[in-house]
Motif scaffolding. Structure first.
Motif, short mmCIF file in Angstrom:
data_model
loop_
_atom_site.label_atom_id
_atom_site.label_comp_id
_atom_site.label_asym_id
_atom_site.label_seq_id
_atom_site.Cartn_x
_atom_site.Cartn_y
_atom_site.Cartn_z
N LEU A 295 0.43 -1.11 0.33
CA LEU A 295 0.14 0.39 0.27
C LEU A 295 0.76 0.81 0.16
O LEU A 295 0.33 1.90 -0.96
CB LEU A 295 -0.46 -0.02 1.37
CG LEU A 295 -2.08 0.55 1.67
CD1 LEU A 295 -2.48 0.99 0.01
CD2 LEU A 295 -3.06 0.82 2.90
N SER A 296 2.00 0.82 0.79
CA SER A 296 3.00 2.60 1.12
C SER A 296 3.51 2.94 -0.80
O SER A 296 3.62 3.91 -1.00
CB SER A 296 4.42 2.08 2.04
OG SER A 296 4.70 0.96 1.71
N GLU A 297 3.16 2.23 -1.30
CA GLU A 297 4.39 2.35 -2.77
C GLU A 297 3.06 2.77 -3.49
O GLU A 297 3.02 3.15 -4.76
CB GLU A 297 4.97 0.67 -3.27
CG GLU A 297 6.03 0.76 -2.59
CD GLU A 297 6.49 -0.53 -2.88
OE1 GLU A 297 6.73 -1.04 -4.41
OE2 GLU A 297 8.30 -1.40 -2.16
N GLY A 298 1.71 1.84 -3.94
CA GLY A 298 1.04 2.06 -4.50
C GLY A 298 0.41 3.80 -4.77
O GLY A 298 0.34 3.83 -5.45
N ALA A 299 0.86 3.78 -3.23
CA ALA A 299 -0.19 5.43 -3.10
C ALA A 299 0.07 6.53 -3.96
O ALA A 299 0.61 7.43 -3.34
CB ALA A 299 -0.46 5.58 -1.90
N LYS A 300 1.68 6.73 -4.86
CA LYS A 300 2.31 7.32 -5.04
C LYS A 300 1.62 8.29 -6.46
O LYS A 300 1.40 6.54 -7.16
CB LYS A 300 3.99 7.18 -5.53
CG LYS A 300 4.31 5.81 -3.65
CD LYS A 300 6.22 6.06 -4.33
CE LYS A 300 6.29 5.86 -3.10
NZ LYS A 300 7.32 4.74 -3.16
N LYS A 301 1.86 8.83 -6.88
CA LYS A 301 1.71 9.18 -8.07
C LYS A 301 2.23 8.96 -9.84
O LYS A 301 3.63 8.45 -9.23
CB LYS A 301 1.56 10.52 -7.83
CG LYS A 301 0.97 11.99 -7.41
CD LYS A 301 0.06 12.64 -8.34
CE LYS A 301 -0.92 12.83 -7.21
NZ LYS A 301 -2.32 13.40 -7.68
#
Ligand code: F6P
Length: 388
Positions: free
Chosen positions: A358-364
């Motif tokens: 989740l922490s990586e996926g939420a990036k632009k």
């Protein structure tokens, strides 16, 4: 062990949100879990606004646009992030995260499926770090989330924008006008570039590539007029901005300060709709007496109009692609919860539904400058002369 799963939708609405909810409901029915809808995103999460969802009463929900759970842009971390002192700020952020984790008990849920864009998923990632059992589903018409090939809602919005620009051509052609069409997408130009190319827009302006008013608009319009084109469509992303040089040199109706001082939403995003770049371009074009003269000398009409597609681009039912993608993501999210796997974002990779932290996926995700789409956009806008 059977679980009670909360589900919420945050940020702007988007075609396919209901499809994800329906997918999660179908899977939960299958595994024997229960799904509780949390209304209005993080706002309802904090205010304990819940309702039971019954798959039998929601037949074919995946075909319907918008979100039956309502949505909001509430940011639970807003006040904590405003604190100036860094250590006090970190403390407040941690306290907020703990409070969010505790809220699971108040709501009576074992786990949460959060459906949203980078803002909503950023909150979900912070909660997971603090110990919450969360799974994320990426959503946005803007397609600006990394680690997924496409976000659901994107292709429905592309179609709406393409249809609008295709249609506007008949009136542009009849009046021999320049139409500046403003397309949603505040940080990236995916929507504008792809709908612009698909409809054959003559000039495409995207946030990734600040434009030069003189070179990218005036010069191209002149060239098109010389090549005997009588109408022109400019696809302008709401986040498109001129280069610093062009802003200072060519713009009389706005300044650097206008852009810098735009009001912000709860997550600190500038409210670009307030800027209205398409209207600014129309105003600046209308100030150009030299351009009007050029059109006249070349036997062309000079009339400029603005069309803001705005929220019509998020409206209506999802197309088939987004219905299926939404259903598949919803099913996988509910499956992850039933397997006790958290801190993940479900995503599309090629033909497969996959997961990423989740922490990586939420990036632009913005358009890479070397993308073949950029090359295509550059080739398609070239003006061709019969005699050359
Ligand atoms: O994030 C999706 C989006 O549609 C953007 O393209 C647009 O800038 C923004 O939402 C508009 O948000 P609101 O509905 O809050 O005006």
């Amino acid at each position: 062990m059977k679980k009670t799963i909360g589900i919420l939708t945050g940020g702007g609405d988007c075609p396919g949100l209901n499809s994800v909810i329906y997918g999660a409901l179908l899977k939960a029915k299958d595994t024997g879990d229960e799904i509780i809808g949390i209304e209005k995103g993080w706002k309802g999460f904090l205010e304990n606004r819940t309702r039971k969802l019954n798959v039998a009463k929601l037949d074919d929900l995946h075909t319907i646009g918008g979100t039956l759970l309502y949505t909001s842009r509430t940011n639970p971390y807003k006040d904590a992030k405003k604190v100036r002192d860094p250590s006090e700020r970190a403390k407040r952020i941690e306290e907020t995260a703990k409070m969010m984790v505790k809220q699971f008990e108040v709501l009576g849920i074992d786990a949460l499926i959060a459906i949203g864009g980078d803002d909503t998923l950023g909150v979900a990632a912070a909660m997971h770090k603090a110990g919450a059992k969360v799974v994320g589903v990426p959503k946005t018409i803007d397609n600006d989330l990394s680690n997924t090939d496409y976000t659901f809602g994107f292709w429905s919005a592309v179609q709406l924008a393409s249809d609008a620009m295709d249609n506007i051509k008949t009136t542009a052609r009849s009046h021999q006008r320049i139409f500046v069409v403003q397309v949603m997408g505040r940080d990236t130009g995916w929507l504008t570039l792809i709908s612009g190319i698909s409809t054959g827009a003559d000039i495409i302006l995207i946030p990734e590539k600040p434009f030069d008013f003189e070179e990218d608009i005036i010069a191209l319009l002149k060239e098109r007029v010389k090549a005997n084109h009588k109408y022109h469509i400019i696809a302008c992303s709401e986040g498109a901005v001129p280069t610093k040089k062009s802003l200072e040199r060519d713009f009389h109706t706005i300044s650097k300060e206008t852009i810098e001082n735009l009001p912000l939403d709860d997550f600190g995003n500038p409210l670009l709709a307030k800027l209205n770049m398409s209207r600014i371009i129309v105003k600046e074009l209308n100030r150009r007496e030299d351009l009007k003269e050029f059109f006249q000398q070349n036997n062309a009409e000079f009339e400029v109009r603005e069309v803001v597609l705005g929220h019509t681009m998020r409206a209506g039912n999802p197309n088939s692609f987004d219905r299926i993608l939404g259903l598949r993501l919803g099913i996988r999210a509910a499956k992850l919860v039933s397997e006790d796997r958290y801190g993940l974002m479900v995503c599309l990779r090629g033909e497969e539904i996959d997961t990423v932290p989740l922490s990586e996926g939420a990036k632009k995700k913005t358009i890479p400058p070397n993308s073949d789409l950029v090359e295509l956009g550059d080739l398609i806008k070239k003006v061709y002369f019969e005699s050359r």
